[in-house]
Design an enzyme around this catalytic site. Structure first.
Site, PDB file in Angstrom:
ATOM      1  N   HIS A   1       0.800  -1.236   0.000  1.00 49.18           N
ATOM      2  CA  HIS A   1       0.000   0.000   0.000  1.00 49.18           C
ATOM      3  C   HIS A   1       0.830   1.282   0.000  1.00 49.18           C
ATOM      4  O   HIS A   1       0.303   2.342  -0.335  1.00 49.18           O
ATOM      5  CB  HIS A   1      -0.934   0.035   1.216  1.00 49.18           C
ATOM      6  CG  HIS A   1      -1.978  -1.024   1.235  1.00 49.18           C
ATOM      7  ND1 HIS A   1      -2.855  -1.226   0.186  1.00 49.18           N
ATOM      8  CD2 HIS A   1      -2.299  -1.957   2.179  1.00 49.18           C
ATOM      9  CE1 HIS A   1      -3.668  -2.238   0.489  1.00 49.18           C
ATOM     10  NE2 HIS A   1      -3.353  -2.693   1.679  1.00 49.18           N
TER      11      HIS A   1
ATOM     12  N   HIS B   1      -6.740  -7.231   0.274  1.00 49.35           N
ATOM     13  CA  HIS B   1      -6.809  -5.811  -0.070  1.00 49.35           C
ATOM     14  C   HIS B   1      -6.166  -5.551  -1.429  1.00 49.35           C
ATOM     15  O   HIS B   1      -5.175  -6.198  -1.796  1.00 49.35           O
ATOM     16  CB  HIS B   1      -6.102  -4.965   0.996  1.00 49.35           C
ATOM     17  CG  HIS B   1      -6.690  -5.101   2.356  1.00 49.35           C
ATOM     18  ND1 HIS B   1      -6.173  -5.962   3.315  1.00 49.35           N
ATOM     19  CD2 HIS B   1      -7.762  -4.508   2.933  1.00 49.35           C
ATOM     20  CE1 HIS B   1      -6.902  -5.875   4.421  1.00 49.35           C
ATOM     21  NE2 HIS B   1      -7.873  -5.008   4.218  1.00 49.35           N
TER      22      HIS B   1
ATOM     23  N   ASP C   1      -4.256 -12.386   4.575  1.00 46.86           N
ATOM     24  CA  ASP C   1      -5.528 -11.913   5.119  1.00 46.86           C
ATOM     25  C   ASP C   1      -6.709 -12.340   4.252  1.00 46.86           C
ATOM     26  O   ASP C   1      -7.863 -12.083   4.582  1.00 46.86           O
ATOM     27  CB  ASP C   1      -5.532 -10.392   5.315  1.00 46.86           C
ATOM     28  CG  ASP C   1      -4.968  -9.635   4.128  1.00 46.86           C
ATOM     29  OD1 ASP C   1      -4.727 -10.253   3.074  1.00 46.86           O
ATOM     30  OD2 ASP C   1      -4.757  -8.407   4.254  1.00 46.86           O
TER      31      ASP C   1
END
Length: 430
Positions: free
Chosen positions: A137, A174, A261
């Protein structure tokens, strides 16, 4: 099986000893747990283990702005109150806190991915693993989503020195927004991200319609998914899309971000993947027999993160691991079953066959729009303004590597970080 020297594994015990804070979901201690599982299954005997170098500020500034790198270098928990404006500017705070040894933490995990890329470039290995990396990110001028330095972008920039085309694949729950953004305008890197999208889920980007711009048009591929996707749906879609991507793009090297995740039961995730389902993606990518750089990423139920990355280390070594976890320093975290595999989850799968079919059709249509294997004049790349010459002799003498530091990078066969301890204080906060 591949010979031992064909798989390189990077680990520094210091990376797992930093502490984001008592209520923060990111627990770098999961890296110590992963490493001890690797050791307890004796996987270290089948690969070369390296301690990565700590990336110099000038290396980090090959992607990040020099002022941002300098600020990360200077800021400490004791001085942060003096820099409120800069904290806002660089997005440091609740998600990305300032903690003790923050910069060294960044240097280690980024150094691991850079070193992994260099070994692949020099054909010293076929597969390079850095479970501490994968912080996808981070942006050029700011931290984001628990990520401060984008090691993946730095590793890909290194790979671009030797390869005309790099394929980046991301299976974190994500969206891999930082990596996509860095290469959004180029056909030298194709980014493919499979992730949860919608319901204000972080980071809010990654729609199938986001495909790149200018020379990078159609070289960013996004596979937006809804809650509850299971092994069967995920692996079928993954194999179908990645097969077409490799056939069309013909990459020279693959970077695979294995954020855990996306597993069932993750504290921040919402998918139903079992470890076997997650690992099947790694197994599939390995079968292309292209140079492969594998990193970690997200993952917030730390005992499952350790299980997952240990299994995937085994997959990369063509080694099936027994389900009963051998005794190790962190065995208590795997009670009461002490088993390696976890079942898939029970969240309702909101991904209908028609929805997944529509996404796949859109991705395939975009892939048809690109030329097969874009050409590149290698002498034009890397551009000098983006990848500065790196001469250690010109570095600050205080930052040069002394003999003791060089010696520390050599991994002794009997040194397996048996002194690592949980820094969470409270096992309930897992």
């Amino acid at each position: 099986m591949r010979s031992k020297d064909r798989i390189s594994y990077f680990y520094d015990g210091d990376v797992g000893s930093v502490y984001f804070g008592p209520n923060h979901p990111m627990k770098p201690h999961r890296l110590c747990m992963t490493h001890h599982l690797v050791l307890s299954y004796k996987l270290h005997q089948k690969m070369e283990i390296y301690r990565p170098h700590k990336a110099y500020p000038v290396e980090l500034a090959q992607f990040h702005s020099a002022d941002y790198v300098d600020f990360l270098h200077r800021i400490t928990p004791d001085t942060q109150h003096m820099f409120s404006d800069e904290l806002v500017k660089y997005n440091l705070g609740e998600d990305c806190p300032v903690f003790e040894n923050l910069f060294e933490f960044c240097q280690i995990y980024a150094g691991g991915t850079i070193d992994a890329a260099c070994r692949l470039n020099n054909q010293l290995c076929d597969i390079a693993i850095n479970w501490a990396g994968g912080l996808h990110h981070a942006k050029k001028c700011e931290a984001s989503g628990f990520c401060y330095i984008n090691d993946l972008v730095l590793g890909i920039l290194e790979l671009l020195k030797h390869h005309a085309r790099v394929l980046y694949i991301d299976i974190d729950v994500h969206h891999g927004d930082g990596v996509e953004e860095a290469f959004y305008f180029t056909d030298r890197v194709m980014t493919v991200s499979f992730h949860k999208y919608g319901d204000m889920f972080f980071p809010g980007t990654g729609d199938v319609k986001e495909t790149g711009e200018r020379e990078g048009k159609y070289y960013a591929i996004n596979v937006p998914l809804k809650d509850g996707i299971d092994d069967t749906s995920f692996t079928r879609l993954f194999k179908s899309i990645i097969s077409k991507v490799v056939e069309t793009y013909v990459p020279g090297v693959i970077v695979l971000q294995c954020g855990a995740d996306s597993l069932a039961g993750d504290r921040l995730g919402c998918f139903n993947l079992s470890i076997d389902g997650h690992a099947e993606c790694v197994r599939f990518v390995k079968k292309f027999n292209l140079p492969l750089l594998v990193t970690g990423g997200g993952g917030y139920t730390k005992e499952n993160v350790a299980r997952c990355w240990a299994v995937e280390t085994g997959v990369l070594l063509d080694t099936e691991l027994p389900n009963e976890i051998p005794d190790n320093e962190y065995i208590k975290y795997f009670s009461p079953e002490y088993s390696l595999r976890i079942p898939s989850g029970h969240i309702e799968n909101l991904n209908s066959k028609s929805y997944l079919g529509t996404i796949k059709a859109q991705v395939f249509e975009n892939l048809q729009s690109i030329q097969h294997a874009p050409g590149v004049q290698m002498q034009e790349v890397p551009p000098d303004f983006y990848i500065p010459d790196f001469d250690e002799d010109e570095q600050n003498p205080d930052e040069r590597m002394d003999q003791h530091t060089q010696d520390k990078q050599i991994q002794r066969d009997d040194e397996y970080y048996e002194g690592d301890h949980d820094n969470d204080q409270n096992m309930e906060d897992v």
